[in-house]
Design an enzyme around this catalytic site. Structure first.
Site, PDB file in Angstrom:
ATOM      1  CB  SER A 228      36.770  -4.248  19.771  1.00  0.00           C
ATOM      2  OG  SER A 228      36.735  -5.454  20.470  1.00  0.00           O
ATOM      3  CG  ASP A 454      41.800  -3.857  25.573  1.00  0.00           C
ATOM      4  OD1 ASP A 454      40.936  -4.691  25.912  1.00  0.00           O
ATOM      5  OD2 ASP A 454      41.638  -3.040  24.648  1.00  0.00           O
ATOM      6  CG  HIS A 484      37.702  -2.960  24.910  1.00  0.00           C
ATOM      7  ND1 HIS A 484      38.700  -3.747  24.392  1.00  0.00           N
ATOM      8  CD2 HIS A 484      36.670  -3.020  24.023  1.00  0.00           C
ATOM      9  CE1 HIS A 484      38.304  -4.268  23.255  1.00  0.00           C
ATOM     10  NE2 HIS A 484      37.071  -3.832  22.996  1.00  0.00           N
TER      11      HIS A 484
END
Length: 515
Positions: A228, A454, A484
């Site tokens: 991320s 995602d 995610h």
């Protein structure tokens, strides 16, 4: 409130373990002028996480024996004055389980946010990375401003409760004034309590910390796993130190080409797509979907619930009431992982009957609130890092102009994400740039993994990261899944590709697709 749902981009890690239970300072200054690259780390068994890190028990023993070890590394407070004051950065490691002659080095993880405590998160998912431990020491850290690393502090716990009770999707001038004033008060509290650290939490500062960490750990190259926001940090590191990049994996990729408005608009589309996928999945089950007869009915009923909560709350976790904003936070949190969809279904079903406990527990997971009412410093750190990084400052008028585009992207999440743009408007420190520079000519291959489902870091950013890194650097891999990130989904194809590269140096063919 967080600037956007990117605020929880990696905090899913800790919450994944906490949800079942829920549902049932700056360091001392060092000596100016010291050579920080030669410092020795005093590794010892890890204490229980602090409140700022998220609390909880000390890390469990390692699967193959041994314990998690923690240490403190000194880094310059101001990298423009490297011989000046220092801060303490908290590190954690699990020593390599394989033969010493097979050890490659230290593999450093950043789980994202920004604002997530790596010291707390890595042990929570240690078993997921056991294969990688055969050739690496697994290492993570609390980035500056986070957890035990000179944490950014703002409101107290009681004030945080009130802050998250605010209406984040104002419908009239009075509600807009309340939201803007609440944001201004939050930012003023951060300046009041954390003025010393606020100018020094930019991603470029943390990237320099990473390079110092590499040297202190004794590695010639940085071996890195970024998830991320960790992909943005990794890209910035590669830009600053391309010749020092070793083997690196970026998973759940932040689009480095977008300004904050474009990024939030992309998230509106991403979360709407995830909600669509959830609704389709629910009604396709062999058993009747308890929250709607068709996918559109599921979404219509959610929209109706949120509309009702805008004017009348329902009981949540006593003594608190579930608000529209907290329900939206809870829904978004559940969309981070397909494993959470069952919680979302249960939470919606109960909320329709006037019971907001599950949605509130999900919301608490997003905002970093523990069962005892204490908050981690995730949200303050997230806001501080984003606002220090992002140059644009948006006004109420900017939001009003943007609302039609956000609503077109997502009827459910559009207003929330549009109004989140004002988070940095009154921030004490100017932002650095419109978007990060991740160009890294001369760096070795970096494996860049995107997940088509995602919500928080939409798949479209993966290819843009590859292009921004430069020719011959980014190697794209696509995972056709939900949630995610990709590696922690357990998909065998993804894991084989990551293991092949990190453990054996085998770069998968560009354009590899895993299903």
């Amino acid at each position: 409130m967080p600037k956007s749902f990117r605020a929880r981009a990696a905090a899913l890690t800790a919450s994944a373990l906490l949800l079942p239970a829920l549902l049932a300072g700056c360091g001392e200054d060092g000596d100016p002028g010291q050579d920080l690259t030669s410092q020795k780390l005093g590794w010892k068994d890890c204490p229980a996480p602090s409140d700022a890190q998220g609390g909880g028990p000390s890390p469990s023993p390692l699967p193959r024996g041994g314990t998690w070890q923690c240490a403190t590394m000194k880094a310059p407070l101001d990298w423009d004055d490297p011989e000046g004051d220092t801060i303490n950065l908290e590190l954690i490691r699990a020593r390599s389980s394989g033969p010493e002659d097979r050890r490659i080095g230290s593999l450093i993880f950043n789980f994202g946010g920004p604002g997530g405590s790596g010291v707390r998160t890595l042990p929570a998912f240690g078993e997921e990375y056991e294969r990688l431990r055969t050739r690496y020491d697994l290492v993570s850290f609390d980035p500056r401003g986070v957890g035990r690393s000179a944490p950014v502090l703002c409101l107290n716990d009681r004030q945080m409760d009130a802050h998250f009770q605010q209406d984040a999707t104002p419908d009239d001038s009075a509600e807009r004034t309340e939201l803007l004033q609440g944001t201004k008060s939050f930012n003023a509290a951060c300046e009041d309590r954390s003025e010393r650290i606020l100018p020094h939490v930019r991603t470029t500062d943390t990237a320099r910390d990473l390079d110092l960490m590499r040297q202190v750990l004794g590695d010639d190259k940085l071996y890195y796993f970024g998830i991320s926001y960790g992909t943005e940090l990794g890209g910035v590191y590669a830009h600053l130190f391309p010749e020092k990049v070793g083997r690196a994996v970026f998973d759940a990729v932040v689009d480095p080409t977008q300004d904050p408005e474009q990024g939030s608009l992309g998230q509106a589309r991403g979360f709407q797509r995830a909600l669509d996928n959830y609704a389709e999945n629910c009604v396709s089950q062999t058993e009747e979907c308890p929250v709607g007869d068709t996918a559109q009915d599921v979404k219509d009923r959610i929209a109706a619930l949120l509309k009702d909560l805008d004017s009348k709350t329902i009981p949540g976790i006593p003594p608190r009431e579930l608000t529209q904003t907290e329900a939206m936070n809870g829904i978004a949190q559940a969309l981070y992982s397909q494993e959470f969809w069952e919680f979302l279904t249960d939470g919606l079903e109960r909320a329709y009957d006037g019971d907001g406990t599950i949605l509130m527990a999900l919301s608490d997971s997003m905002t970093g609130r523990s069962e005892n009412g204490e908050y981690s410093n995730f949200v303050p750190a997230n806001v501080a890092i984003n606002c220090a990084d992002d140059k644009p400052r948006y006004t109420e008028e900017d939001v009003e102009r943007s609302l039609p585009r956000f609503r077109a992207a997502s009827e459910l999440f559009g207003d929330y994400l549009a109004w989140g743009l004002v988070t940095c408007t009154d921030w004490a420190v100017p932002g650095a740039a419109d978007h990060p520079d991740v160009s890294a000519p001369g760096a070795p291959p970096i494996l860049v993994i995107g997940n088509t489902g995602d919500p928080a870091t939409p798949y479209e950013g993966t290819r843009r990261m590859v292009r921004a890194l430069g020719e011959g650097v980014g190697v794209e891999l696509t995972y056709k899944g939900q949630g995610h990130g990709a590696y922690d989904s357990g998909n065998g194809c993804v894991r084989n590709a990551v293991h092949g590269y990190l453990l054996d140096g085998k770069v998968p063919p560009a354009g590899t697709v895993c299903t």
